[in-house]
Design a protein around this motif. Structure first.
Motif, PDB file in Angstrom:
ATOM      1  N   VAL A   1       0.882  -1.164   0.000  1.00 47.32           N
ATOM      2  CA  VAL A   1       0.000   0.000   0.000  1.00 47.32           C
ATOM      3  C   VAL A   1       0.921   1.215   0.000  1.00 47.32           C
ATOM      4  CG1 VAL A   1      -1.695   1.315   1.327  1.00 47.32           C
ATOM      5  CG2 VAL A   1      -1.841  -1.171   1.228  1.00 47.32           C
ATOM      6  N   THR A   2       0.711   2.131  -0.945  1.00 53.31           N
ATOM      7  CA  THR A   2       1.594   3.282  -1.079  1.00 53.31           C
ATOM      8  C   THR A   2       0.798   4.576  -1.122  1.00 53.31           C
ATOM      9  OG1 THR A   2       3.099   1.923  -2.389  1.00 53.31           O
ATOM     10  CG2 THR A   2       3.460   4.282  -2.445  1.00 53.31           C
ATOM     11  N   TRP A   3       1.190   5.519  -0.275  1.00 54.12           N
ATOM     12  CA  TRP A   3       0.685   6.885  -0.339  1.00 54.12           C
ATOM     13  C   TRP A   3       1.748   7.696  -1.066  1.00 54.12           C
ATOM     14  CZ3 TRP A   3      -4.028   8.603   0.937  1.00 54.12           C
ATOM     15  CH2 TRP A   3      -4.818   7.814   1.774  1.00 54.12           C
ATOM     16  N   THR A   4       1.340   8.413  -2.105  1.00 50.43           N
ATOM     17  CA  THR A   4       2.271   9.221  -2.889  1.00 50.43           C
ATOM     18  C   THR A   4       1.812  10.679  -2.827  1.00 50.43           C
ATOM     19  OG1 THR A   4       2.586   7.346  -4.360  1.00 50.43           O
ATOM     20  CG2 THR A   4       3.348   9.479  -5.150  1.00 50.43           C
ATOM     21  N   ARG A   5       2.784  11.576  -2.627  1.00 49.47           N
ATOM     22  CA  ARG A   5       2.473  13.007  -2.546  1.00 49.47           C
ATOM     23  C   ARG A   5       3.226  13.745  -3.640  1.00 49.47           C
ATOM     24  NH1 ARG A   5       4.352  17.955  -0.739  1.00 49.47           N
ATOM     25  NH2 ARG A   5       2.911  19.201   0.490  1.00 49.47           N
ATOM     26  N   THR A   6       2.499  14.595  -4.331  1.00 50.64           N
ATOM     27  CA  THR A   6       3.129  15.530  -5.255  1.00 50.64           C
ATOM     28  C   THR A   6       2.741  16.930  -4.803  1.00 50.64           C
ATOM     29  OG1 THR A   6       1.257  15.503  -6.777  1.00 50.64           O
ATOM     30  CG2 THR A   6       3.023  13.915  -7.203  1.00 50.64           C
ATOM     31  N   ALA A   7       3.583  17.893  -5.118  1.00 47.66           N
ATOM     32  CA  ALA A   7       3.304  19.269  -4.709  1.00 47.66           C
ATOM     33  C   ALA A   7       2.027  19.781  -5.365  1.00 47.66           C
ATOM     34  CB  ALA A   7       4.482  20.161  -5.045  1.00 47.66           C
ATOM     35  N   ALA A   8       1.759  19.343  -6.589  1.00 50.33           N
ATOM     36  CA  ALA A   8       0.604  19.842  -7.322  1.00 50.33           C
ATOM     37  C   ALA A   8      -0.705  19.155  -6.927  1.00 50.33           C
ATOM     38  CB  ALA A   8       0.831  19.661  -8.826  1.00 50.33           C
ATOM     39  N   ASN A   9      -0.661  17.853  -6.661  1.00 52.66           N
ATOM     40  CA  ASN A   9      -1.896  17.089  -6.472  1.00 52.66           C
ATOM     41  C   ASN A   9      -2.149  16.605  -5.055  1.00 52.66           C
ATOM     42  OD1 ASN A   9      -2.482  17.315  -9.215  1.00 52.66           O
ATOM     43  ND2 ASN A   9      -1.220  15.534  -9.691  1.00 52.66           N
ATOM     44  N   GLY A  10      -1.221  16.758  -4.146  1.00 48.05           N
ATOM     45  CA  GLY A  10      -1.418  16.267  -2.784  1.00 48.05           C
ATOM     46  C   GLY A  10      -1.223  14.763  -2.693  1.00 48.05           C
ATOM     47  N   TRP A  11      -1.931  14.144  -1.763  1.00 47.61           N
ATOM     48  CA  TRP A  11      -1.760  12.718  -1.485  1.00 47.61           C
ATOM     49  C   TRP A  11      -2.712  11.853  -2.308  1.00 47.61           C
ATOM     50  CZ3 TRP A  11       2.218  10.964   1.223  1.00 47.61           C
ATOM     51  CH2 TRP A  11       2.850  11.808   2.119  1.00 47.61           C
ATOM     52  N   SER A  12      -2.207  10.692  -2.728  1.00 49.24           N
ATOM     53  CA  SER A  12      -3.051   9.681  -3.373  1.00 49.24           C
ATOM     54  C   SER A  12      -2.597   8.308  -2.900  1.00 49.24           C
ATOM     55  CB  SER A  12      -2.968   9.781  -4.894  1.00 49.24           C
ATOM     56  OG  SER A  12      -1.651   9.502  -5.328  1.00 49.24           O
ATOM     57  N   CYS A  13      -3.532   7.403  -2.819  1.00 41.74           N
ATOM     58  CA  CYS A  13      -3.269   6.050  -2.321  1.00 41.74           C
ATOM     59  C   CYS A  13      -3.379   5.060  -3.472  1.00 41.74           C
ATOM     60  CB  CYS A  13      -4.285   5.701  -1.233  1.00 41.74           C
ATOM     61  SG  CYS A  13      -4.050   4.077  -0.497  1.00 41.74           S
ATOM     62  N   ALA A  14      -2.517   4.047  -3.455  1.00 42.67           N
ATOM     63  CA  ALA A  14      -2.554   2.998  -4.474  1.00 42.67           C
ATOM     64  C   ALA A  14      -2.028   1.703  -3.867  1.00 42.67           C
ATOM     65  CB  ALA A  14      -1.726   3.392  -5.678  1.00 42.67           C
ATOM     66  N   THR A  15      -2.359   0.597  -4.505  1.00 42.28           N
ATOM     67  CA  THR A  15      -1.837  -0.708  -4.093  1.00 42.28           C
ATOM     68  C   THR A  15      -1.324  -1.437  -5.318  1.00 42.28           C
ATOM     69  OG1 THR A  15      -3.908  -1.896  -4.432  1.00 42.28           O
ATOM     70  CG2 THR A  15      -3.569  -0.905  -2.263  1.00 42.28           C
ATOM     71  N   ASN A  16      -0.576  -2.503  -5.090  1.00 45.21           N
ATOM     72  CA  ASN A  16      -0.132  -3.338  -6.200  1.00 45.21           C
ATOM     73  C   ASN A  16      -0.961  -4.615  -6.293  1.00 45.21           C
ATOM     74  OD1 ASN A  16       0.869  -4.738  -3.998  1.00 45.21           O
ATOM     75  ND2 ASN A  16       2.848  -5.163  -4.912  1.00 45.21           N
ATOM     76  N   MET A  17      -2.198  -4.542  -5.856  1.00 41.18           N
ATOM     77  CA  MET A  17      -3.102  -5.693  -5.912  1.00 41.18           C
ATOM     78  C   MET A  17      -3.489  -5.974  -7.367  1.00 41.18           C
ATOM     79  SD  MET A  17      -3.664  -6.435  -2.630  1.00 41.18           S
ATOM     80  CE  MET A  17      -5.207  -7.245  -2.396  1.00 41.18           C
ATOM     81  N   THR A  18      -3.709  -7.232  -7.677  1.00 35.10           N
ATOM     82  CA  THR A  18      -4.176  -7.586  -9.012  1.00 35.10           C
ATOM     83  C   THR A  18      -5.646  -7.204  -9.147  1.00 35.10           C
ATOM     84  OG1 THR A  18      -4.831  -9.802  -8.301  1.00 35.10           O
ATOM     85  CG2 THR A  18      -2.580  -9.543  -9.133  1.00 35.10           C
ATOM     86  N   SER A  19      -6.124  -7.166 -10.366  1.00 33.87           N
ATOM     87  CA  SER A  19      -7.508  -6.738 -10.600  1.00 33.87           C
ATOM     88  C   SER A  19      -8.522  -7.654  -9.919  1.00 33.87           C
ATOM     89  CB  SER A  19      -7.784  -6.660 -12.097  1.00 33.87           C
ATOM     90  OG  SER A  19      -7.592  -7.927 -12.691  1.00 33.87           O
ATOM     91  N   THR A  20      -8.194  -8.929  -9.737  1.00 38.01           N
ATOM     92  CA  THR A  20      -9.130  -9.842  -9.079  1.00 38.01           C
ATOM     93  C   THR A  20      -9.193  -9.609  -7.576  1.00 38.01           C
ATOM     94  OG1 THR A  20      -7.400 -11.515  -8.875  1.00 38.01           O
ATOM     95  CG2 THR A  20      -8.849 -11.659 -10.796  1.00 38.01           C
ATOM     96  N   ASP A  21      -8.138  -9.030  -6.991  1.00 42.72           N
ATOM     97  CA  ASP A  21      -8.106  -8.793  -5.557  1.00 42.72           C
ATOM     98  C   ASP A  21      -8.506  -7.374  -5.168  1.00 42.72           C
ATOM     99  OD1 ASP A  21      -7.275 -11.386  -5.033  1.00 42.72           O
ATOM    100  OD2 ASP A  21      -5.158 -10.879  -5.200  1.00 42.72           O
ATOM    101  N   LEU A  22      -8.830  -6.529  -6.130  1.00 46.91           N
ATOM    102  CA  LEU A  22      -9.174  -5.141  -5.814  1.00 46.91           C
ATOM    103  C   LEU A  22     -10.458  -5.012  -4.998  1.00 46.91           C
ATOM    104  CD1 LEU A  22      -8.168  -3.090  -8.962  1.00 46.91           C
ATOM    105  CD2 LEU A  22      -7.120  -3.070  -6.709  1.00 46.91           C
ATOM    106  N   THR A  23     -11.261  -6.057  -4.942  1.00 48.31           N
ATOM    107  CA  THR A  23     -12.467  -6.010  -4.121  1.00 48.31           C
ATOM    108  C   THR A  23     -12.115  -5.989  -2.634  1.00 48.31           C
ATOM    109  OG1 THR A  23     -12.640  -8.420  -4.158  1.00 48.31           O
ATOM    110  CG2 THR A  23     -13.889  -7.198  -5.826  1.00 48.31           C
TER     111      THR A  23
END
Length: 141
Positions: free
Chosen positions: A110-132
């Protein structure tokens, strides 16, 4: 008259079959529940570190480790935490590799990424079948 009391063998076999069917349905659902709980815990742990990261970056301090922004240890019961941030660009990442979880979530990040322009966003490296298993706030379905 001899009246015998008790269950017949066929009645006992029916009960065992019903319990087997219920267990076959319940065990996979419980495993999904555990995975979903671990992913939510990882998001909560990393989300709490965003405040410390913001504080360091706003004060002009670069961040090289999760312990720099308030994590007591780099490893918790749920995660192996990572954090990097550059004050000059405002870019930062806070990551959590999930530990002690069922197979669908074990080792996922699980990764939180911050950019100066857009702020924080969250993402995971889960496969499409596990996104539920992932909450919608972090890119899940």
């Amino acid at each position: 008259m001899n009246n015998q009391k008790g269950f017949t063998l066929i009645e006992l076999m029916i009960v065992v079959a019903i319990i087997g069917i219920l267990a076959a349905i319940a065990i996979p659902q419980y495993s999904k529940y555990q995975a979903r709980a671990k992913i939510s815990a990882a998001i909560a742990e990393t989300s709490a570190l965003r405040t410390g990261m913001e504080d360091k970056l706003n004060n002009g301090t670069d961040v090289a480790a999760a312990t720099d922004i308030g994590a007591a240890n780099a490893t918790t019961s749920n995660c192996t935490l990572t954090a990097t941030g550059t004050a000059s660009s405002g870019a930062a990442t806070i990551g959590c590799t999930i530990l002690n979880a069922p197979a669908p979530a074990l080792g996922k990040v699980v990764t939180w990424t911050r950019t100066a322009a857009n702020g924080w966003s969250c993402a995971t490296n889960m496969t499409s079948t596990d996104l539920t298993l992932v909450p919608k706030s972090c890119g899940g379905s």
